[in-house]
Design a protein around this motif. Sequence first.
Motif, mmCIF file in Angstrom:
data_model
loop_
_atom_site.group_PDB
_atom_site.id
_atom_site.type_symbol
_atom_site.label_atom_id
_atom_site.label_comp_id
_atom_site.label_asym_id
_atom_site.label_seq_id
_atom_site.Cartn_x
_atom_site.Cartn_y
_atom_site.Cartn_z
ATOM 1 N N GLY A 1 6.070 -26.621 47.673
ATOM 2 C CA GLY A 1 5.555 -27.501 46.844
ATOM 3 C C GLY A 1 6.017 -27.616 44.709
ATOM 4 N N GLN A 2 6.859 -26.017 44.790
ATOM 5 C CA GLN A 2 7.560 -26.723 43.713
ATOM 6 C C GLN A 2 8.696 -27.756 43.651
ATOM 7 O OE1 GLN A 2 10.514 -23.121 43.009
ATOM 8 N NE2 GLN A 2 10.611 -23.212 41.274
ATOM 9 N N CYS A 3 9.159 -27.721 44.629
ATOM 10 C CA CYS A 3 10.074 -28.970 44.663
ATOM 11 C C CYS A 3 9.239 -30.676 44.518
ATOM 12 C CB CYS A 3 10.783 -29.561 46.193
ATOM 13 S SG CYS A 3 11.742 -27.386 45.696
ATOM 14 N N GLU B 1 9.744 -32.850 41.095
ATOM 15 C CA GLU B 1 9.498 -34.292 41.097
ATOM 16 C C GLU B 1 8.633 -35.084 40.738
ATOM 17 O OE1 GLU B 1 12.299 -37.194 42.578
ATOM 18 O OE2 GLU B 1 12.536 -34.912 42.483
ATOM 19 N N ALA B 2 7.487 -34.386 40.048
ATOM 20 C CA ALA B 2 6.573 -35.500 40.031
ATOM 21 C C ALA B 2 6.009 -35.149 38.331
ATOM 22 C CB ALA B 2 5.147 -35.113 40.694
ATOM 23 N N VAL B 3 6.871 -34.079 38.139
ATOM 24 C CA VAL B 3 6.617 -34.254 36.483
ATOM 25 C C VAL B 3 8.115 -33.756 35.487
ATOM 26 C CG1 VAL B 3 4.567 -32.644 37.083
ATOM 27 C CG2 VAL B 3 6.602 -31.643 36.275
ATOM 28 N N ASP C 1 5.894 -35.308 29.955
ATOM 29 C CA ASP C 1 4.179 -34.786 30.923
ATOM 30 C C ASP C 1 3.379 -33.759 30.341
ATOM 31 O OD1 ASP C 1 4.863 -37.566 32.260
ATOM 32 O OD2 ASP C 1 5.122 -35.584 33.748
ATOM 33 N N PHE C 2 4.281 -32.966 29.593
ATOM 34 C CA PHE C 2 3.021 -31.285 28.391
ATOM 35 C C PHE C 2 3.774 -31.680 27.116
ATOM 36 C CE2 PHE C 2 5.455 -29.934 32.474
ATOM 37 C CZ PHE C 2 4.684 -29.481 33.390
ATOM 38 N N GLU D 1 10.158 -28.862 28.194
ATOM 39 C CA GLU D 1 10.922 -28.089 29.530
ATOM 40 C C GLU D 1 10.451 -26.708 29.116
ATOM 41 O OE1 GLU D 1 15.643 -28.704 27.578
ATOM 42 O OE2 GLU D 1 15.394 -30.144 29.616
ATOM 43 N N ARG D 2 10.220 -25.957 28.026
ATOM 44 C CA ARG D 2 10.060 -24.849 28.083
ATOM 45 C C ARG D 2 8.451 -24.575 28.906
ATOM 46 N NH1 ARG D 2 12.271 -24.398 22.899
ATOM 47 N NH2 ARG D 2 9.961 -25.026 21.595
ATOM 48 N N ILE D 3 7.880 -25.392 28.594
ATOM 49 C CA ILE D 3 6.412 -25.206 29.042
ATOM 50 C C ILE D 3 6.814 -25.393 31.053
ATOM 51 C CG2 ILE D 3 3.867 -26.220 29.725
ATOM 52 C CD1 ILE D 3 4.149 -27.002 26.807
ATOM 53 N N GLN D 4 7.592 -25.937 31.829
ATOM 54 C CA GLN D 4 7.951 -26.817 32.081
ATOM 55 C C GLN D 4 8.729 -25.153 32.980
ATOM 56 O OE1 GLN D 4 10.204 -30.537 33.252
ATOM 57 N NE2 GLN D 4 10.183 -30.018 35.769
#
Length: 420
Positions: free
Chosen positions: A272-274, A278-280, A284-285, A388-391
């Motif tokens: 799920g993490q991968c 890969e999707a975001v 996107d944030f 990036e920080r949010i991700q």
Amino acid sequence: MDKKTMGSFLAALRKANGLTQRELAERLGVSDKAVSRWERDECSPDLSLIPLIAEIYGITCDELLRGQRNSPTSAPPTEPPEKSTRQLRHILEENRTRFLTRSLMALGVGLSGLIGAMIGNFGFLRAYIGFFVGCVFYLAAGCLEAVFGIQAFHSTNTDDFPTGELKSHRRALRKILWLTGGSILLLFVLSLPLVSQVSSAYHGLTGGYWFTFALLYGLLLVAVAVVGRWLYQGIRLKKAGDTADSKARTRWNIQKKTALYTLLALSLTFVGQCAFNEAVQPTDFVPGMVFQNMADFRVFAETPTANLEASYGDIAPGMEAWSAIEYVDAFGNEITEEEALTRYLFEEGNEDYQYIHRNESIACITPSGKTGYFPVTVHTHGQWRTGERIQNLCNMGFVLVYVLELVTGILMGWKKCRKT
């Protein structure tokens, strides 16, 4: 002179006085191996040592040479008295306490390595330097612990101590050794993100990013240790065969099932993490700047970065004096600024989408994806870093899920094993 009688007499006197071979050897200025040879009747003490030995044991030289006391009733006991047994236990306790203290010193050296790694990364923004500084301390800590362990085991390598208590003492020493060694290895693993997550020797890691991957690597180490211990127990049970304890075999089967379920849960979370990463993308944030037409976008792209900071806020610093730069093409020929900075938003060579790229704050340009090219969304470097920080926070959430799954698996296995 009966050497056998003298050797047995020396051994009985030493045990009656609550001394170990090493302690007696230190008093006489000889090696403990020499004392052992005397007591095994392989040789006799040097004549110059006879008076000193007699004084230590409180007997005469004549009694020592004859291997017996003058009065039969005063012969030394063949077994150590209760006081001697207490003294031997006290020696074991002192040895264990001394080894524990030294192990804490070795662990302190390892912690100094982690502090050095932090200074190199956060203080000088050099992750590689921090990692290698830490490794020097980790290696020193490991060597110290090995030396301390050898000394602790060697100091009890005699036949003076009761067998049961000596085995229990050595189990305690091995436990301290494994815990300290494992802690030093864990410190090394926590420093691995400084080399595995940095692409250049001239960069450092942020605290959150280092913490995320350090926690992940630490969990992997704990999982490997748990699985390794479980496999080791399985090998021991297999060697024991039918003589193995039925409860131990039942606990091992429970641990096997728990380990498989926990591994399955961890694998699903990892997949799920991968898929999430890969999707975001960081864009996107955070909302970007939307341009409805080429004219508006061209104004933004062709304005130097410094002139945009007041209007657009979080803009990465750019170059203010473009005219001071000399431009050349791929063949070394001098070209104009306009030729060097000419870009095309969509179609190469299409003048309708041509612009001069003076704004160095642009990190990402995303078209609408619908019919036509506009509107387009532009994200600056500052917005990219926020995304990036949010991700990274989302990835830390996945790490917390790993922790929860691992702890749950361990607790469930432990609870079931207690019921057996």
